[in-house]
Motif scaffolding. Structure first.
Motif, PDB file in Angstrom:
ATOM      1  N   VAL A  11     -23.282 -75.761  14.674  1.00  0.00           N
ATOM      2  CA  VAL A  11     -22.264 -74.949  14.044  1.00  0.00           C
ATOM      3  C   VAL A  11     -21.547 -75.491  13.076  1.00  0.00           C
ATOM      4  O   VAL A  11     -20.924 -76.464  13.500  1.00  0.00           O
ATOM      5  CB  VAL A  11     -21.345 -74.240  15.438  1.00  0.00           C
ATOM      6  N   ILE A  12     -21.508 -75.178  12.010  1.00  0.00           N
ATOM      7  CA  ILE A  12     -20.379 -75.728  11.427  1.00  0.00           C
ATOM      8  C   ILE A  12     -19.200 -75.445  10.846  1.00  0.00           C
ATOM      9  O   ILE A  12     -19.550 -73.967  10.553  1.00  0.00           O
ATOM     10  CB  ILE A  12     -21.297 -76.204   9.660  1.00  0.00           C
ATOM     11  N   GLY A  13     -18.197 -75.180  11.880  1.00  0.00           N
ATOM     12  CA  GLY A  13     -17.142 -74.847  10.803  1.00  0.00           C
ATOM     13  C   GLY A  13     -16.774 -73.272  12.232  1.00  0.00           C
ATOM     14  O   GLY A  13     -17.838 -72.811  12.049  1.00  0.00           O
ATOM     15  N   LYS A  37     -27.499 -76.578  23.755  1.00  0.00           N
ATOM     16  CA  LYS A  37     -25.897 -76.826  23.724  1.00  0.00           C
ATOM     17  C   LYS A  37     -25.680 -76.389  22.611  1.00  0.00           C
ATOM     18  O   LYS A  37     -25.777 -77.206  22.062  1.00  0.00           O
ATOM     19  CB  LYS A  37     -25.945 -77.109  24.836  1.00  0.00           C
ATOM     20  N   PRO A  38     -24.066 -75.767  22.384  1.00  0.00           N
ATOM     21  CA  PRO A  38     -23.433 -75.814  21.857  1.00  0.00           C
ATOM     22  C   PRO A  38     -22.786 -76.565  21.067  1.00  0.00           C
ATOM     23  O   PRO A  38     -21.993 -77.588  21.581  1.00  0.00           O
ATOM     24  CB  PRO A  38     -22.882 -73.970  21.447  1.00  0.00           C
ATOM     25  N   VAL A  39     -23.655 -76.992  20.128  1.00  0.00           N
ATOM     26  CA  VAL A  39     -22.085 -78.228  19.431  1.00  0.00           C
ATOM     27  C   VAL A  39     -21.761 -77.768  17.948  1.00  0.00           C
ATOM     28  O   VAL A  39     -22.089 -77.358  16.973  1.00  0.00           O
ATOM     29  CB  VAL A  39     -23.410 -80.063  19.045  1.00  0.00           C
ATOM     30  N   LEU A  40     -20.055 -78.315  17.738  1.00  0.00           N
ATOM     31  CA  LEU A  40     -19.241 -77.795  17.043  1.00  0.00           C
ATOM     32  C   LEU A  40     -19.121 -79.013  15.736  1.00  0.00           C
ATOM     33  O   LEU A  40     -18.891 -80.311  16.246  1.00  0.00           O
ATOM     34  CB  LEU A  40     -18.206 -77.445  17.094  1.00  0.00           C
ATOM     35  N   VAL A  41     -18.946 -78.863  14.882  1.00  0.00           N
ATOM     36  CA  VAL A  41     -17.826 -79.693  13.842  1.00  0.00           C
ATOM     37  C   VAL A  41     -17.344 -79.135  12.229  1.00  0.00           C
ATOM     38  O   VAL A  41     -17.590 -78.172  12.498  1.00  0.00           O
ATOM     39  CB  VAL A  41     -19.393 -80.539  12.648  1.00  0.00           C
ATOM     40  N   THR A  47      -8.557 -76.291  19.948  1.00  0.00           N
ATOM     41  CA  THR A  47      -8.059 -75.165  21.539  1.00  0.00           C
ATOM     42  C   THR A  47      -8.179 -73.780  21.816  1.00  0.00           C
ATOM     43  O   THR A  47      -9.770 -74.503  22.756  1.00  0.00           O
ATOM     44  CB  THR A  47      -6.492 -74.791  20.245  1.00  0.00           C
ATOM     45  N   TRP A  48      -8.645 -73.038  21.097  1.00  0.00           N
ATOM     46  CA  TRP A  48      -9.828 -71.736  21.865  1.00  0.00           C
ATOM     47  C   TRP A  48     -11.122 -72.228  21.632  1.00  0.00           C
ATOM     48  O   TRP A  48     -11.721 -71.314  22.246  1.00  0.00           O
ATOM     49  CB  TRP A  48      -9.344 -70.661  20.959  1.00  0.00           C
ATOM     50  N   GLN A  49     -11.789 -72.729  21.081  1.00  0.00           N
ATOM     51  CA  GLN A  49     -12.660 -73.357  20.696  1.00  0.00           C
ATOM     52  C   GLN A  49     -13.263 -73.962  21.790  1.00  0.00           C
ATOM     53  O   GLN A  49     -14.869 -73.563  22.420  1.00  0.00           O
ATOM     54  CB  GLN A  49     -13.219 -74.147  19.425  1.00  0.00           C
ATOM     55  N   THR A  50     -12.823 -74.773  23.076  1.00  0.00           N
ATOM     56  CA  THR A  50     -12.988 -75.558  22.625  1.00  0.00           C
ATOM     57  C   THR A  50     -14.367 -75.006  24.557  1.00  0.00           C
ATOM     58  O   THR A  50     -15.473 -75.807  24.943  1.00  0.00           O
ATOM     59  CB  THR A  50     -12.133 -76.560  24.472  1.00  0.00           C
ATOM     60  N   PRO A  51     -13.903 -73.264  24.761  1.00  0.00           N
ATOM     61  CA  PRO A  51     -15.111 -73.321  26.716  1.00  0.00           C
ATOM     62  C   PRO A  51     -15.783 -72.852  25.402  1.00  0.00           C
ATOM     63  O   PRO A  51     -17.176 -72.663  26.671  1.00  0.00           O
ATOM     64  CB  PRO A  51     -13.657 -71.768  26.228  1.00  0.00           C
ATOM     65  N   TYR A  52     -16.357 -73.074  24.937  1.00  0.00           N
ATOM     66  CA  TYR A  52     -17.775 -72.089  23.936  1.00  0.00           C
ATOM     67  C   TYR A  52     -18.574 -73.110  23.677  1.00  0.00           C
ATOM     68  O   TYR A  52     -19.502 -73.003  23.825  1.00  0.00           O
ATOM     69  CB  TYR A  52     -17.436 -71.717  22.382  1.00  0.00           C
ATOM     70  N   PHE A  53     -18.433 -74.884  24.035  1.00  0.00           N
ATOM     71  CA  PHE A  53     -19.626 -75.894  23.109  1.00  0.00           C
ATOM     72  C   PHE A  53     -19.263 -77.297  23.690  1.00  0.00           C
ATOM     73  O   PHE A  53     -18.095 -77.223  24.340  1.00  0.00           O
ATOM     74  CB  PHE A  53     -18.711 -76.009  21.292  1.00  0.00           C
ATOM     75  N   ASP A  54     -20.161 -77.429  23.581  1.00  0.00           N
ATOM     76  CA  ASP A  54     -20.571 -78.383  24.702  1.00  0.00           C
ATOM     77  C   ASP A  54     -19.823 -80.192  24.289  1.00  0.00           C
ATOM     78  O   ASP A  54     -19.389 -81.239  25.007  1.00  0.00           O
ATOM     79  CB  ASP A  54     -22.270 -79.051  24.552  1.00  0.00           C
ATOM     80  N   ILE A  56     -17.544 -81.202  19.832  1.00  0.00           N
ATOM     81  CA  ILE A  56     -16.572 -81.086  19.017  1.00  0.00           C
ATOM     82  C   ILE A  56     -16.215 -82.312  18.246  1.00  0.00           C
ATOM     83  O   ILE A  56     -15.717 -83.156  18.907  1.00  0.00           O
ATOM     84  CB  ILE A  56     -15.821 -79.785  19.704  1.00  0.00           C
ATOM     85  N   THR A  57     -16.596 -82.516  17.141  1.00  0.00           N
ATOM     86  CA  THR A  57     -16.382 -83.306  16.209  1.00  0.00           C
ATOM     87  C   THR A  57     -15.173 -82.678  15.283  1.00  0.00           C
ATOM     88  O   THR A  57     -15.793 -81.802  14.944  1.00  0.00           O
ATOM     89  CB  THR A  57     -17.619 -84.056  15.889  1.00  0.00           C
ATOM     90  N   VAL A  58     -14.573 -83.435  15.225  1.00  0.00           N
ATOM     91  CA  VAL A  58     -13.087 -83.079  13.970  1.00  0.00           C
ATOM     92  C   VAL A  58     -13.201 -84.120  13.103  1.00  0.00           C
ATOM     93  O   VAL A  58     -13.051 -85.422  13.103  1.00  0.00           O
ATOM     94  CB  VAL A  58     -12.389 -83.576  14.863  1.00  0.00           C
ATOM     95  N   VAL A  59     -13.710 -83.531  11.833  1.00  0.00           N
ATOM     96  CA  VAL A  59     -13.528 -84.052  10.585  1.00  0.00           C
ATOM     97  C   VAL A  59     -13.805 -83.445   9.552  1.00  0.00           C
ATOM     98  O   VAL A  59     -13.396 -81.995   9.479  1.00  0.00           O
ATOM     99  CB  VAL A  59     -15.297 -84.504  10.377  1.00  0.00           C
TER     100      VAL A  59
END
Length: 438
Positions: A11-13, A37-41, A47-54, A56-59
């Protein structure tokens, strides 16, 4: 763990919580049901995103090279089975990554056809679809010449922004220079290739609608229609939407043919889009197509009205699966946004409860937020209300009553000069918690 066991949905954004969490919740759930497994960039510390993703990369996702490097690093150690994005500034790099990874996506031609309004107009006109006259200009003099050739009234807009930011109606030459200034300055906050200048277009009269739809292997299917409400003339601020599961436009073959041909001409391959149209006396006219789901909680209204979950459809489309689009129930749902009467610093937002049909009433800003109306700012929303009803008319009446019950206190702000460069509105920004702590 084998590569087959470590398949991920990239997932992008994430977008803002009050606009997009409902999408993330259902998309993540559907991904897990399908063995992913959902993965977020994302650009913000989670914060609120954490429960939904296996993971998370911050960039800095707005630096597209950094974004793509982060996605490639994930793809090097995990199996990316699908990639999705619903955030307007990020649809281009997402399409590039989909092509690079060999995954379903809008396609490079499709995303350019949607993102660049000049390309949209040029391609649709060449294909014989009804379109207003248009010209891309880079000076006030060129804008005046284009408007004279097209004929007043004209709409002046940035080349590649969303949410009607910087879009202005000029009814005669006396209003044209100011309209060009507003549009060109607003465009300076957009993607680098599309900054500066403006589009000048003939004004298409008639009610405005939007259609969220899905394209799979080039086949277009409409999901739901939203009837749009705008205000703040001569600007086109979007103040509300109503979705009816039984809207007759969903069965209007002329409209559906225009939408299907539009997506074919623009080269859209696989993905969900948000098309905006005017219902003119000479038929439906495409105003623009966005390579993403609609904003303003329109997909949420669609889910309330029809039971079709856009987050699920988004994931299925990214995996090349054909979604079931038959409504699970039939109703009407709408949203109305609260705006201040003048530019102000927000004090307090007080919300109604217990009104007929009221599904949600939420604040969109914190105390101390500056809200600026066009042209000094856009999306100066302090709150929203969502209602359901048995008909579009009843839903609209309930929305009127709910919005009238919202109370706003604040301190007036001095208006910005019309030539001020646009700052991105508070309604589109989020605060990184790491930065907020410093």
């Amino acid at each position: 763990m084998s590569a087959d066991e470590d398949r991920v949905l990239l997932v992008i954004g994430s977008g803002l919580r009050y606009y997009r969490e409902y999408l993330i919740e259902s998309a993540a759930r559907r991904a897990v049901e399908l063995g992913l497994k959902p993965v977020l960039v994302n650009n913000l510390h989670p914060t609120w995103q954490t429960p939904y993703f296996d993971e998370i990369t911050v960039v800095n996702v707005f630096d597209h090279e950094q974004l793509k490097a982060a996605a490639r690093e994930i793809a090097a150690r995990r199996t990316v089975a699908g990639i999705v994005c619903y955030d307007e500034p990020l649809v281009m790099p997402t399409a590039e990554l989909a092509a690079e990874f060999g995954l379903p996506g809008l396609g490079l031609a499709g995303v350019v056809g949607c993102r660049d309004k000049h390309t949209t107009r040029r391609l649709l006109t060449a294909a014989g679809l009804p379109q207003p006259g248009f010209e891309l200009v880079d000076t006030p003099e060129a804008a005046r010449a284009a408007a004279r050739a097209i004929g007043y009234p004209v709409v002046v807009k940035p080349r590649a922004l969303g949410a009607s930011m910087g879009v202005v109606l000029a009814e005669d030459e006396g209003q044209l220079d100011a309209a060009y200034l507003v549009a060109s300055n607003a465009g300076l906050v957009g993607d680098e290739p599309y900054r500066g200048g403006a589009m000048v277009e003939g004004f298409a009269g008639g009610p405005e609608i939007s259609v969220d739809g899905v394209v799979q292997r080039g086949e277009y299917r409409a999901v739901h229609v939203a009837r749009k409400q705008t205000g703040m003339h001569p600007y086109f601020e979007e103040t509300g939407h109503v979705v009816d599961a039984d809207d007759p436009l969903l069965h209007d073959q002329v409209l559906l043919d225009v939408l299907a041909k539009t997506h074919q001409v623009l080269g859209v391959e696989d993905g969900m889009t948000h098309a905006e149209l005017k219902l003119t006396p000479y038929g439906p006219v495409v105003i623009e197509v966005n390579g993403r789901l609609g904003g303003d909680l329109i997909p949420y209204l669609g889910r309330l009205a029809t039971g079709i979950d856009p987050g699920e459809v988004l994931v299925e489309t990214a995996l090349g699966l054909r979604s079931e689009l038959t409504p699970r129930h039939r109703g009407v749902a709408g949203i109305r946004f609260g705006y201040p009467a003048e530019d102000c610093t927000v004090g307090e937002v007080r919300l109604p409860a217990g009104l007929p049909g009221l599904v949600a009433a939420e604040p969109m800003v914190s105390p101390g937020t500056e809200l600026r109306l066009p042209p000094g700012g856009y999306l100066a929303r302090h709150s929203f209300v969502v209602c359901t009803g048995d008909s579009r008319e009843q839903c609209a009446e309930r929305l009127d009553a709910a919005l009238a019950a919202v109370e706003l206190t604040g301190e007036p702000l001095a208006r910005k000069e019309i030539d001020a460069v646009l700052e991105m509105p508070a309604g589109l920004l989020d605060t990184d918690v790491a930065e907020a702590r410093t």
